[in-house]
Write an enzyme that holds these catalytic residues in place. Sequence first.
Site, short mmCIF file in Angstrom:
data_model
loop_
_atom_site.label_atom_id
_atom_site.label_comp_id
_atom_site.label_asym_id
_atom_site.label_seq_id
_atom_site.Cartn_x
_atom_site.Cartn_y
_atom_site.Cartn_z
N ASP A 179 2.84 -9.62 -68.35
CA ASP A 179 4.07 -10.47 -67.05
C ASP A 179 3.90 -10.97 -69.00
O ASP A 179 3.44 -11.27 -70.01
CB ASP A 179 2.69 -11.45 -67.08
CG ASP A 179 2.84 -13.06 -66.03
OD1 ASP A 179 4.23 -12.21 -65.32
OD2 ASP A 179 2.84 -13.84 -66.46
N GLU B 233 7.46 -6.92 -68.10
CA GLU B 233 8.20 -8.23 -67.80
C GLU B 233 8.68 -8.64 -68.61
O GLU B 233 8.16 -9.67 -70.26
CB GLU B 233 7.79 -8.97 -66.93
CG GLU B 233 8.29 -10.04 -66.92
CD GLU B 233 7.98 -11.21 -66.06
OE1 GLU B 233 8.35 -12.31 -64.86
OE2 GLU B 233 7.06 -11.53 -66.49
#
Length: 501
Positions: free
Chosen positions: A184, A240
């Site tokens: 993330d 990401e």
Amino acid sequence: MRWFEKSVFYEVYMKSFCDGNADGFGDFIGLKERLPYLRELGVTGLWLTPFYPSMQVDNGYDVSDYMNVDPIYGTMADFRDFMTAAKQNGMAVIIDIVLNHTAINHSWFKAHPEYYVWKEAPNNWESFFGGSAFTYSAEQNAYYYHSFAKEQVDLNWTKPAVMQEAKQILQFWLEEGVAGFRFDVINNLTVDTTFPDNPFDELGEMIHKFDRNQPGVQAVIAELASFCRACKPDVFLVGEISSDDLNEIASYSRNDLLDVTFNFNFGSIEKLAVTKIFDELVRMEEVIPERLPTLFFGSHDMGRLMSRLANENRSVAKLLAFLMLTARGIPFIYNGEEVGMRNQVFGAIHELRDIQGMQAYHLALQDGASEQSALEVANQKTRDVGRGPMLFADGKSFSEGKPWILGRNETDLDKLEMFRYYKRLLEFRGQAGFQTEAYKKLVLEEDAIQYVRGRYLFVANFGETDFSIKKSGKLAFGEAMQSENYFIVSPFSGVVIELEA
């Protein structure tokens, strides 16, 4: 060829997928029950959103304990039962890992405050959710940095102990059998604590120049990646990247870094534009020619494909699926796309659960907006629109209890028909064997994107009129009229022609 290069991944938004104990939250018992559904669909990989103990301020992206399961999702025994069943069903599992920040109630925050980023006085950095990115701690007599909510405290990656803790976490889950990680906001890691003020654009919006992509962040990621590959040579590492610059996004996808990175310029466009989609396909080939791009049109962070891009048109939604599952790249289906789920609609602020939407609502009120106007802003900003309870093709409901998220949740009128289309497309993909083939041709003619991979010509007609193409071959997938050597492709249709040798 690496195993994931042929895979199709399916993102499971844990809270909203399947509730096995009727408490209103999705869980591992429910997910295990629905593995036959996913096997029938034809996906070969699963990406699970965070399921760790959490304050749930940001729906699990505020982790309180990295090496356990939040009780709302079950127990470690439930996780292990699910993992065994996933393997039996031929599915690899990658999990979300959040190493940019922890929840403020993580034990490290009291026991090891040096793991975090502190400042005597704030600079001008803003949280990605709005407002200052610094909050005062009386206990430390200093301000801690949080690039997101104030309950999400950023880790200080200049500290070697943080790296050692991260390695223990990654090793723990690899030993539990996961096939990889989706990192993330991995380019946001704080490795430079000089804190220059960020500039603003001509509209007064902050440019996040110094609080992401900091010097040294790729070296940190390289060490994490090397460690993962030493533990599991065939591990799949997905990133990401907080950026809309494709060159920047691509810079994190290398042999010594991550296997793939999400390109939101392709996946999260707000309106359907065939030229935009085509141009991005071309750019991905130019910028990352030796690596596979990612292909997606939805995730838990954006409005649903059916509402955002297809404008409730089932044919358009199918065509987007066709492109995602036949173009060159690794596809990621977001749960519910295969049944045509639409955006969740909220009629009152108490129905929202997403901090991004709620914060936008309160900031709008502070700026003098009426309650109704503030609610409209919240509906525009909230990520909850794509997080509604799953509606399965077989009619089974997400939960027998009251779901954790309210609002109105809808789907296409014929879920089963949409499901069958995805299933046929995935079956064809698996049988035809073109997954790792390069483009021999990639062109846009009128409103039809065409590409040749292996022995197949793929035609995705985004136009509102028929598209004719002169080719010798036979129809391998989809529906098209044939006249002599012409194939006539209907509006918003995708077909595959097996070319003559």
